[in-house]
Scaffold this active site. Structure first.
Site, PDB file in Angstrom:
ATOM      1  CG  ASP A   1     -12.707  -4.207  -2.355  1.00 13.75           C
ATOM      2  OD1 ASP A   1     -13.792  -4.045  -1.761  1.00 13.75           O
ATOM      3  OD2 ASP A   1     -11.601  -4.063  -1.793  1.00 13.75           O
TER       4      ASP A   1
ATOM      5  N   GLY B   1     -12.463  -0.241   0.078  1.00 12.35           N
ATOM      6  CA  GLY B   1     -13.632  -0.694  -0.658  1.00 12.35           C
ATOM      7  C   GLY B   1     -14.551   0.473  -0.955  1.00 12.35           C
TER       8      GLY B   1
ATOM      9  CD  GLU C   1      -2.990  -1.106   2.213  1.00 12.53           C
ATOM     10  OE1 GLU C   1      -4.160  -0.767   1.981  1.00 12.53           O
ATOM     11  OE2 GLU C   1      -2.591  -1.459   3.344  1.00 12.53           O
TER      12      GLU C   1
END
Length: 251
Positions: A211, A84, A16
């Protein structure tokens, strides 16, 4: 002579931020149990103290506390990584800079209203406007200049943090109902923001959508982070390249 900006940088996983630290010079590392804090310089303009916290609110809060305690000269604490999508218009590679964060699993009712952090008596934490405006401008300039090719136009909004990987549409809809302005969900940012607030250090949470927080989230997440590791540092560098306009320099 103006001292370099000192940026504290955290991500849950090496992917990340980008696990290759070759873009930094004068590297050193200190061990704090199983947490490693790396220190280095980016050019002559920025000092960095960075670590990979591990997943979840406790790990993130522990890493933030260690990072800030290791060097009180940190000017700004940034947590970055993937998230997300809670807003259905968001897609993979969309960039979201939090203008507020909330711990969606904080619930001390009836003693406090839902989402309220008792220590701060707030449900949503907001970054200092001057630092937020600097980062938002820097990201948009970087995108316009082509420095963030492959990333979508940066946007901002509410990001929710909780100790749950959300991959259930019903759970996500429940959160949307409770937090109508919600844009993204993740597992660390608001915990880091709380530590920074209590320590009196400015903070930012910067996320890239991996996602849809839906039934396909786990596979989408795993596939995305393999690609994102190769691009993650470009997002950080977009800020570093514009560090001369930070609130600290303009004060």
């Amino acid at each position: 002579m103006t001292q370099p900006l000192h940026l504290g940088l955290l991500g849950a996983m090496p992917e990340e931020i980008g696990s290759d630290l070759s873009h930094l010079k004068d590297l050193s590392c200190s061990d704090h149990g199983d947490l490693k804090i790396h220190r280095g310089s980016w050019g002559d303009e920025v000092r960095l103290s960075l670590a990979w916290s591990g997943w979840g609110k406790v790990s993130a809060a522990r890493a933030a506390t260690r990072l800030l305690a290791s060097d009180p000269s940190i000017d700004l604490l940034v947590f970055t990584g993937v998230a997300g999508a809670a807003d259905p218009i968001l897609r993979q590679w969309d960039v979201v800079l939090a203008d507020a964060v909330v711990q969606h699993d904080m619930d001390a009712r009836p003693l406090f209203p839902r989402f309220t952090v008792p220590a701060l008596k707030k449900d949503q934490l907001q970054p200092q406007p001057a630092w937020f405006n600097w980062a938002e401008t820097a990201l948009r300039e970087a995108h316009s200049a082509g420095d963030l090719d492959g990333f979508a136009q940066p946007s901002s909004g509410l990001i929710a943090t909780g100790d749950r990987f959300i991959s259930n549409p019903a759970v996500l809809q429940t959160l949307r109902n409770a937090l109508p302005d919600l844009r993204a969900v993740e597992m660390e940012g608001a915990a880091v923001a709380q530590v920074a607030e209590q320590e009196g250090v400015p903070w930012l949470v910067l996320r890239v959508i991996s996602d849809g927080a839906d039934a396909a989230a786990a596979q989408s997440f795993e596939d995305f982070v393999k690609l994102y590791e190769q691009q993650a540092w470009r997002l950080i560098e977009a800020l570093l390249q514009r560090c001369n306009n930070t609130p600290r320099h303009c004060a």
